[in-house]
Design a protein around this motif. Structure first.
Motif, mmCIF file in Angstrom:
data_model
loop_
_atom_site.group_PDB
_atom_site.id
_atom_site.type_symbol
_atom_site.label_atom_id
_atom_site.label_comp_id
_atom_site.label_asym_id
_atom_site.label_seq_id
_atom_site.Cartn_x
_atom_site.Cartn_y
_atom_site.Cartn_z
ATOM 1 N N LEU A 193 -2.330 3.381 -6.225
ATOM 2 C CA LEU A 193 -2.928 2.726 -5.038
ATOM 3 C C LEU A 193 -1.392 2.960 -3.909
ATOM 4 O O LEU A 193 -1.820 3.190 -2.787
ATOM 5 N N LYS A 194 -0.439 3.230 -4.626
ATOM 6 C CA LYS A 194 1.194 3.102 -4.298
ATOM 7 C C LYS A 194 1.499 4.218 -3.601
ATOM 8 O O LYS A 194 2.147 4.824 -2.792
ATOM 9 N N LYS A 195 0.522 5.383 -4.255
ATOM 10 C CA LYS A 195 1.097 7.172 -3.654
ATOM 11 C C LYS A 195 0.209 7.013 -1.847
ATOM 12 O O LYS A 195 0.857 8.392 -1.760
ATOM 13 N N ILE A 196 -1.183 6.260 -1.489
ATOM 14 C CA ILE A 196 -1.113 6.691 -0.378
ATOM 15 C C ILE A 196 -0.176 6.075 0.476
ATOM 16 O O ILE A 196 -0.558 4.724 0.230
ATOM 17 N N LYS A 197 -0.309 6.474 1.142
ATOM 18 C CA LYS A 197 0.494 6.744 2.250
ATOM 19 C C LYS A 197 -0.063 5.937 3.475
ATOM 20 O O LYS A 197 -1.738 6.478 3.700
ATOM 21 N N LYS A 198 0.221 5.786 4.822
ATOM 22 C CA LYS A 198 -0.385 5.825 6.133
ATOM 23 C C LYS A 198 -1.630 6.107 6.659
ATOM 24 O O LYS A 198 -2.377 5.919 7.315
ATOM 25 N N ARG A 199 -0.729 7.227 6.843
ATOM 26 C CA ARG A 199 -1.362 8.796 6.766
ATOM 27 C C ARG A 199 -2.687 9.085 6.752
ATOM 28 O O ARG A 199 -3.775 9.598 7.085
ATOM 29 N N HIS A 200 -2.941 8.405 5.651
ATOM 30 C CA HIS A 200 -4.194 8.457 4.293
ATOM 31 C C HIS A 200 -5.181 7.934 4.570
ATOM 32 O O HIS A 200 -6.572 8.541 4.321
ATOM 33 N N TRP A 201 -4.900 6.521 5.414
ATOM 34 C CA TRP A 201 -6.033 5.500 4.948
ATOM 35 C C TRP A 201 -6.645 5.878 5.574
ATOM 36 O O TRP A 201 -8.215 5.982 5.160
ATOM 37 N N LYS A 202 -6.708 6.663 7.392
ATOM 38 C CA LYS A 202 -7.562 6.587 7.756
ATOM 39 C C LYS A 202 -9.552 7.906 7.061
ATOM 40 O O LYS A 202 -10.300 7.317 8.043
ATOM 41 N N TYR A 203 -8.090 8.500 6.804
ATOM 42 C CA TYR A 203 -9.711 9.788 6.233
ATOM 43 C C TYR A 203 -9.900 9.063 5.371
ATOM 44 O O TYR A 203 -11.437 9.570 4.331
ATOM 45 N N ILE A 204 -9.359 8.335 4.155
ATOM 46 C CA ILE A 204 -10.194 7.119 2.619
ATOM 47 C C ILE A 204 -10.790 6.499 3.580
ATOM 48 O O ILE A 204 -12.140 6.443 2.562
ATOM 49 N N VAL A 205 -10.571 5.491 4.285
ATOM 50 C CA VAL A 205 -11.896 4.601 5.339
ATOM 51 C C VAL A 205 -13.478 5.779 5.202
ATOM 52 O O VAL A 205 -14.021 5.438 4.687
#
Length: 290
Positions: free
Chosen positions: A57-69
């Motif tokens: 999970l620490k590999k996920i950056k802030k910019r990734h989260w909206k796409y992951i959601v």
């Protein structure tokens, strides 16, 4: 192992696993409601994935989260409920066949929304596969006139969600590995799934007996293989291939699902078998190199 070989191995394994998931859902629905089935499947899979992949999970950056959601919603959470309700209303084999619209939707959405370019032979292959799918649907309706085919809309909606999901992963999450993406998905959906399950009265009314034990067994198998492991494998296949190739697994799933349906007493005609061959030819065209 080279990616060219690996992607075909993933395609075959996922076809077998996801093709078998429809009969597992059908069996589990004997004792559980569609909402309970979908929520439990999501929760159990989430537990497996989070235990294995939480360090990623620490590999996920802030910019990734909206796409992951968005990817988690349209590619994992919502389809689980759509298919559970669909299989309650129509044969499991028919639901799997309707899921074959995913490559067609992937092509359209990828080109119009995400700007992906595709070769002419890929469009031809998709259309051929779509013809096979239509034949299967029409013949299935003839063989099962008593079923409510409004439920057929649910797998179609799910296929649109899958199409968005595979394009999102390819374009916006390409720099995250498959386990990281899958862990991100399930860390987001486990709480909503628990909330939904609690509203069904499962935690207060469910009793473990001779009827519900098999249903729980089917869900555990479905969650572990058909959701947790398969999701990681699918996300990896998206990375090493193309969105169209990855989504073409939905052309092979019905063949496995239909075989299970026959074993379980669902009807199948010679025309449907021919349609299955047409679908396979479409898959070959989609992935044929010039």
């Amino acid at each position: 192992m080279k990616n060219e070989q690996k992607k075909w191995i993933y395609l075959i394994i996922l076809s077998l696993v996801w093709g078998s998931s429809f009969i597992l859902m059908k069996k589990a629905l004997i004792s559980l409601s569609p909402i309970q089935l979908a929520a439990l499947r999501t929760i159990i899979a989430a537990v497996f994935v989070i235990i294995v992949g939480h360090k990623n999970l620490k590999k996920i950056k802030k910019r990734h989260w909206k796409y992951i959601v968005f990817s988690a919603l349209v590619g994992t959470f919502i389809p689980a409920f759509l298919f559970a309700f669909a299989i309650k209303g129509i044969d499991s084999s028919i639901a799997s066949i309707l899921n074959s619209l995913t490559p067609f939707n992937t092509f359209i959405i990828g080109a119009l929304v995400f700007g992906f370019a595709f070769q002419k032979n890929q469009l031809t292959g998709i259309l051929v596969g779509l013809i096979g799918t239509i034949i299967l649907i029409l013949k299935g309706a003839d063989l099962n006139p008593d079923q409510n085919y409004w439920y057929a809309l649910l797998p179609i909606i799910a296929s649109i969600g899958y199409a968005f999901n595979v394009n999102i992963i390819k374009k916006h999450l390409y720099d995250l590995n498959a386990l990281t993406i899958t862990t991100g998905h399930f860390i987001l959906v486990i709480v909503p799934a628990l909330v939904v399950l609690s509203f069904t009265g499962f935690f207060t009314e469910f009793e473990l007996n001779s009827e519900t034990k098999p249903a729980l067994f089917y869900i555990i198998i479905l969650a572990f293989f058909g959701t947790a492991i398969a999701k990681v494998m699918f996300n990896e296949m998206v990375h090493i291939s193309t969105p169209i190739f990855a989504s073409s697994v939905t052309y092979l799933i019905p063949i496995v699902a239909v075989i299970w349906g026959i074993i379980d007493g669902e009807k199948l005609s010679l025309i449907q078998l021919i349609a299955g061959v047409i679908i396979l030819f479409g898959v070959w065209l989609v992935n044929r190199k010039k």
